[in-house]
Design an enzyme around this catalytic site. Structure first.
Site, PDB file in Angstrom:
ATOM      1  N   HIS A 210      -2.861  -1.901  -5.290  1.00 23.78           N
ATOM      2  CA  HIS A 210      -2.557  -2.794  -4.276  1.00 23.78           C
ATOM      3  C   HIS A 210      -2.537  -4.106  -5.001  1.00 23.78           C
ATOM      4  CE1 HIS A 210      -2.589   0.824  -1.730  1.00 23.78           C
ATOM      5  NE2 HIS A 210      -1.552  -0.036  -0.893  1.00 23.78           N
ATOM      6  N   HIS A 310       9.498   2.507  -1.615  1.00 22.00           N
ATOM      7  CA  HIS A 310       8.299   2.698  -0.939  1.00 22.00           C
ATOM      8  C   HIS A 310       8.501   3.007   0.576  1.00 22.00           C
ATOM      9  CE1 HIS A 310       5.409   0.177   1.742  1.00 22.00           C
ATOM     10  NE2 HIS A 310       4.476   0.733   0.941  1.00 22.00           N
TER      11      HIS A 310
END
Length: 380
Positions: A210, A310
């Protein structure tokens, strides 16, 4: 055919709220009685203010549709998207909130076109390239307990038919960029070593971070974990600095993956052309929709990069991503985060089984809402 109206609906997800606590759906109506489904991705699981947080998002959807969609032919997606993106000075600079509105409109228009022609959207975008789609999800909880436990879970995933998964070894997550010390890196290496000893090369394992590392920390992590051949190194540094991500890519043989927080072909073209990532994790529901994702896939294809979209969203956006996957030659794998509601809200659920997704064959997005389930979940 003309668009005559739009309707927004906030739907409460089911615990454990995978994809968000609430979903924001869009229905686009036409003068021929055909209705298209779309979804504005909200990421609502990251705050606790309830569904009323969507008031401004709902207003933005309706304002955009009034200005650029009502009265238009839904087949003219290029013009609708371009006018909405470029006509207003404040909107041209892309943001996740506005491009997700454009994505919802785009999905609904493709759904209408598919229903009008009785074809899946992927057939209108070049046809079915993949008969089935490889899928992955995060490694189930428990792997953090010990390297041995991580190995056991990897074995279980493999026996269930999975060929890939992902884990975040550097937790708790930090907004970054931050330094990661050698003890943390060695702990991650021990986990990867245990997984490789248990399942060999039969299970791909991606590294998620992330975007929380500094460039030098990311290079250090890559150098130590490289021997375990991770599937990818996802967002090794914050995603907005393509040059620094390209520096990491230049220092490792681990493929760099990025894109879940980028929008439009303009941002993705920089990521790809700078060699910052070779696995492109576009979020179809945030980056601008099906047509924009197809353009990004084409840019990636020209640079021999692959797409691995995603998926942390509601079921309609998930169905849209599958349409792009199915017709894209450079598709490699689809993230498949599904909660209980994803599996019940459609009359025929999206088929996720044994590590693969079977593309739907119905027209448009290939899905139809089960209104009995919907009625029990609608909050606004």
């Amino acid at each position: 055919m003309k668009v005559t109206g739009v309707k927004t609906t906030v739907v409460e997800n089911e615990d454990p709220y995978i994809g968000g606590k609430y979903f924001l759906f869009l229905e686009v109506e036409t003068d021929e009685g055909i209705t298209g489904l779309g979804e504005k991705v909200t990421g609502s699981s990251f705050n606790n203010s309830g569904w009323k947080e969507f008031t401004s998002q709902i207003q933005l959807i309706h304002e955009t549709c009034e200005a650029f969609l009502i009265g238009q032919d839904p087949f003219n997606i290029e013009k609708i998207w371009s006018d909405a993106y470029g006509s207003r000075h404040d909107y041209r600079h892309p943001s996740l909130h506005y491009t997700s509105v454009l994505a919802a409109i785009d999905m609904a228009c493709w759904d209408i076109m598919g229903k009008a022609t009785n074809q899946p959207a992927y057939n209108l975008l070049g046809g079915k390239f993949h008969e089935k789609l490889r899928a992955y999800a995060y490694m189930p909880s428990g792997w953090q307990d010990s390297p041995e436990k991580a190995g056991e879970i990897a074995r279980q995933l493999l026996e269930e038919g999975n060929s890939a998964c992902k884990l975040d070894p550097f937790t708790p997550l930090h907004p970054g960029p931050r330094d990661v010390g050698l003890p943390e890196i060695r702990k991650a290496a021990n986990i990867f070593e245990a997984i490789r000893k248990e399942v060999g090369d039969d299970l791909e394992v991606g590294i998620g971070t992330h975007g929380q590392l500094t460039t030098y920390s990311a290079i250090r992590v890559a150098n130590i974990l490289e021997e375990y051949n991770p599937f990818w190194f996802e967002e090794p540094v914050p995603p907005e600095n393509y040059d620094e991500m390209a520096r990491v890519a230049a220092h490792t043989s681990i493929p760099i993956a990025s894109g879940e927080r980028l929008v439009t072909k303009y941002e993705f073209s920089q990521l790809i052309e700078k060699g910052a990532a070779s696995i492109i994790q576009i979020d179809v529901g945030q980056a601008g929709g099906i047509l924009e994702a197809k353009k990004v896939a084409a840019i990636a294809e020209a640079h021999y990069a692959m797409i691995a979209p995603h998926m942390y969203c509601g079921p309609i956006a998930a169905a849209a991503a599958i349409q792009v996957d199915t017709c894209s030659p450079n598709f490699v794998i689809q993230e498949a985060n599904q909660g209980p509601l994803h599996k019940t809200i459609f009359k025929e659920p999206l088929a996720f089984e044994n590590g693969f997704i079977t593309p739907p064959t119905g027209p448009g997005l290939g899905v139809e809402l089960d209104m009995d389930v919907m009625k029990s979940r609608i909050v606004s």
